[in-house]
Structures are given as structure tokens and as C-alpha cells.
Design a protein around this motif. Structure first.
Motif, PDB file in Angstrom:
ATOM      1  N   GLU A  27      18.934  32.693  46.497  1.00 15.33           N
ATOM      2  CA  GLU A  27      18.310  31.732  45.591  1.00 15.33           C
ATOM      3  C   GLU A  27      19.315  31.323  44.522  1.00 15.33           C
ATOM      4  O   GLU A  27      20.109  32.151  44.065  1.00 15.33           O
ATOM      5  N   SER A  28      19.286  30.068  44.128  1.00 13.75           N
ATOM      6  CA  SER A  28      20.244  29.569  43.129  1.00 13.75           C
ATOM      7  C   SER A  28      19.536  29.130  41.854  1.00 13.75           C
ATOM      8  O   SER A  28      18.424  28.598  41.905  1.00 13.75           O
ATOM      9  N   LYS A  29      20.201  29.364  40.734  1.00 12.40           N
ATOM     10  CA  LYS A  29      19.706  28.871  39.449  1.00 12.40           C
ATOM     11  C   LYS A  29      20.850  28.161  38.737  1.00 12.40           C
ATOM     12  O   LYS A  29      21.961  28.679  38.672  1.00 12.40           O
ATOM     13  N   GLU A  53      19.928  34.943  30.218  1.00 12.64           N
ATOM     14  CA  GLU A  53      19.971  35.371  31.620  1.00 12.64           C
ATOM     15  C   GLU A  53      20.246  36.872  31.696  1.00 12.64           C
ATOM     16  O   GLU A  53      21.400  37.302  31.772  1.00 12.64           O
TER      17      GLU A  53
END
Length: 423
Positions: A27-29, A53
């Protein structure tokens, strides 16, 4: 979720966090750093990112600081950058309509009245492919950047085609419009493709299957501008009916009508955040809009003739407008203030663009020249001369060190930063 790795996005600047889920899915953020500048305090910014983060542990701070430093380096173009003519390509037997780079800049494409689209090697100037099959002018063209493995062409023959960018094979011919296709756009995820036509409609297509997903209907005039927002869930169309419309790609419905211009729309663009849209018009003005409400925030005045093209910089903080009055104007988006007027062309300016770093602007004019400007001061840094007819297309590559210009003289010129040539 476990932080797997960092990735960088140079323009606009940002850091991508790649996480590995327990089920093995990645998953990318995205962390957008749109206000990054050479004056940014790297340590303070890194600390701020880590507070927001928790997955970025203290032992990763040195790596994070190095990544921010690299992003800042990429924003800086050397002060003595100068473009020289690298190659002149006798591209087509009839006038060109458009030119566009792939993301890496190692290839570019040209469309023409000769009914073809050609793929070129930027470094050698060699023609790699000739995409043939349209029965009329190939007017609008695009790579599916950032991937670059597909090319789309839109034609006056009422069809669009999707091609394999490596082999030149025509994968799909997209039929459905009743009149000329004059604008098209891929979404940044590579799944969707949109076309705008003189038949007053726009169509949304599936890139993988070539199937029409829906048709956007509501305009009462020709659609001459079309663009996806960054997320790909909205499409912005600009029309000769004096309005622009925002459409939801998931439902096919019009969610906003942007009304207020008193002349045809020439260009409509989202900024990177997709919070704002801008529209340029034949009524001599450009308007800034709030996408959520559909309300006009600002009317940018000052031109004395038609606004023919507009462009945001990559971060969406500045907007440049090009006009038939031979001037371009640079605006601060948040304040709506004119920062500078680009004076020097002796004819209408039909195309304008920022370099990826946002430090320079290129303009193309019917005075047969292009000019490169400092976006901060408005100073003309360079005059690109040599074409023997109107220039209507110009583009920077992703690194900002190569420029292509397309002209009615049937040639395309490649210009390179002198430092690139020395390498």
C-alpha cells in the motif's frame, strides 16, 4: 502495517511511503511537499513528517533528511542553463498539430495533418514508429505518462486510437463521437482515457479493453479542453458554450457547472491538489474556481485580447496565461495577484508551459519564435529562433533540460541545455 521503503516524486515534490500489509499486499501513501524550497529547514521538516507519520521511526530520520535534500536539489536549475538547437526534424509532409514527451523524455510524439502520429528518439532524432490508420487529421496526442507504454491519438475522422508505444500496433479504435475529436487525456493511474469532441460531448474509455465507460453530455457547444484531476475521479471539460463542467468518472454525472465567462473557453485545467480549476477564455480573462463549491474565486484580468492557453506550475502555486495580445501573464494563485507580464513576442502566443521545477516558462508564438522566461522576475532568458512559420506547440521534458517545438513549417526542433550536450 510495516514501512517497506521510501520512494521519491520530484515534480511536484513529494515522498511516497510504501507499506507492506500482513497479507502481503503493498500500500502507498503520498506525502506532498508542495511548499518545499531551497530555504526549507530540512531537519525541522523531517521532524514534522515523523510526528505525522508514526511508521517513520527515529532511526530512519537520516534517510528521510537525505531524501528531502535530494528533492530540493532537483528543484534547482543551474543559473546558466541555456538551450541550443540539437536537431531539426522534417517530421511530416504536412503541418504538425501537436507534440508531446513521454515521462522519461527519451521519446516524443508528433501529430499531423498527414493523418499520422510519429514516435521519435529524442537523443538520435530517429523516427522509431509511424502510427498509421486514421482517415483524417491527427489532432490530439498523448502518452499514458508516467508509464509511457501506450499512445492515444484523436482525429478529425471522429475516432480515437490507442497504440502500443513500443511496437506501434493499434490496440483499439474508439468509436462513438459524431464529430472531430480535438482533445484527449489519460488519467495518471493509466486506467482511464477521456476524449472531447466538436459534437459537444466527451467520452470516458477503459484503456485496457477499449470499451466506452460513459458519455458526458450537457455542453451545448464544442468541447476543446479536457483533463483528469490528480486522483482520476473527476474530469474537467472546457467548451465553446462559455462554460466548463466537472464530471464524476465513477457515475458519469456532471457535479459542477462553472459559469461566468462571456466568451468561448480555450483551456481548462486542474491544479495538482485538484482543489482549484482555472479556465481561460476568448473574453480576455482567466477565472479561478473552487472545485468543491463550483464558485469563481477570482477573475484574472489584464489581457486585451483572447486568452489562448493557460498552465499551472507543478505545485499549483502559480498560473500563467497566454494571449492573442502577444503577452503572457504570471499570477499568484492564492492571492490572485499578477506577478509579472512577459513582454517580447510580436504575435499571438498560442501555447505556454512551466518547466517541471517551476522556475521557467516557455511560450510559443505565431511570430515564429519561442521564448524562455524566468517565472519569478518575468525576464526573458532566451529567444529560440529558426522556425520559418508559426509555432503552436512546445514542451519541456521531465528533467527540464530538453525542449521540443512544433511549427507550421512542418518541422519539429529539439533544443538541449548546453550542459547536457557537454555530457
Amino acid at each position: 502495517m510495516k514501512l517497506k521503503r521510501f520512494l521519491l516524486r520530484y515534480y511536484p515534490p513529494g515522498i511516497i511511503l510504501e507499506f507492506l500489509r500482513s497479507n502481503g499486499q503493498v500500500e502507498s501513501k503520498y506525502i506532498d511537499l508542495l511548499n518545499l524550497s531551497p530555504q526549507t529547514d530540512i531537519d525541522v521538516l523531517a521532524t514534522q513528517i515523523m510526528m505525522e507519520e508514526p511508521a517513520i521511526t527515529p532511526n530512519k530520520k537520516p534517510q528521510l533528511c537525505k531524501l528531502i535534500e535530494k528533492l530540493i536539489e532537483k528543484l534547482q536549475t543551474h543559473k546558466n542553463q541555456r538551450f541550443v538547437l540539437y536537431k531539426t526534424l522534417k517530421a511530416h509532409i504536412l503541418p504538425l498539430t501537436n507534440c508531446a514527451f513521454n515521462k522519461s523524455g527519451d521519446k516524443f510524439i508528433t501529430g499531423s495533418y498527414d493523418r499520422t502520429c510519429k514516435v521519435w528518439d529524442t537523443d538520435t532524432g530517429q523516427e522509431l514508429l509511424s502510427l498509421e490508420g486514421h482517415k483524417n487529421v491527427v489532432y490530439s496526442i498523448a502518452f499514458n505518462n508516467p508509464f509511457g507504454d501506450r499512445i492515444a491519438t484523436g482525429s478529425f475522422d471522429r475516432t480515437a486510437k490507442i497504440w502500443d508505444a513500443n511496437t506501434g500496433q493499434c490496440l483499439y479504435t474508439l468509436r462513438g463521437h459524431q464529430s472531430e475529436i480535438v482533445c484527449l487525456n489519460f488519467d495518471s493511474n493509466g486506467y482511464l482515457f477521456a476524449t472531447g469532441s466538436m459534437d459537444h460531448s466527451a467520452c470516458l474509455w477503459d484503456v485496457e479493453t477499449g470499451q466506452q465507460i460513459c458519455s458526458f453530455k450537457g455542453h451545448t457547444g464544442e468541447i476543446v479542453s479536457i483533463q483528469f484531476n490528480t486522483d482520476g475521479d473527476k474530469v474537467l471539460t472546457g467548451s465553446f458554450d462559455y462554460t466548463s463542467r466537472i464530471w464524476d468518472t465513477r457515475t458519469g454525472l456532471c457535479v459542477r457547472v462553472l459559469e461566468g465567462h462571456t466568451g468561448e473557453i480555450s483551456s481548462a485545467q486542474f491544479d495538482f491538489s485538484s482543489d482549484y480549476a482555472a479556465t481561460g477564455s476568448i473574453d480576455h480573462t482567466c477565472k479561478l474556481w473552487d472545485v468543491m463549491s463550483g464558485k469563481c474565486i477570482e477573475t484574472l484580468r489584464g489581457h486585451t485580447d483572447e486568452v489562448l492557453d493557460i498552465a499551472f506550475n507543478s505545485t499549483g502555486t502559480k498560473l500563467v496565461t497566454a494571449s492573442a495580445d502577444s503577452f503572457a501573464r504570471v499570477y499568484n494563485v492564492s492571492a490572485g495577484a499578477c506577478l509579472g507580464i512577459l513582454l517580447g513576442h510580436e504575435g499571438e502566443i498560442s501555447k505556454v508551459a512551466f518547466n517541471p521545477q517551476g522556475s521557467k516558462i516557455i511560450t510559443a508564438s505565431n511570430d515564429k519564435t519561442c521564448r524562455i522566461w524566468n517565472s519569478e522576475t518575468g525576464e526573458c532568458l532566451q529567444l529560440l529562433e529558426g522556425h520559418t512559420d508559426e509555432i503552436f506547440s512546445c514542451a519541456f521534458n521531465y528533467e527540464g533540460d530538453t525542449v521540443i517545438t512544433g511549427s507550421k513549417d512542418n518541422t519539429c526542433r529539439i533544443w538541449r541545455d548546453t550542459l547536457v550536450n557537454e555530457e
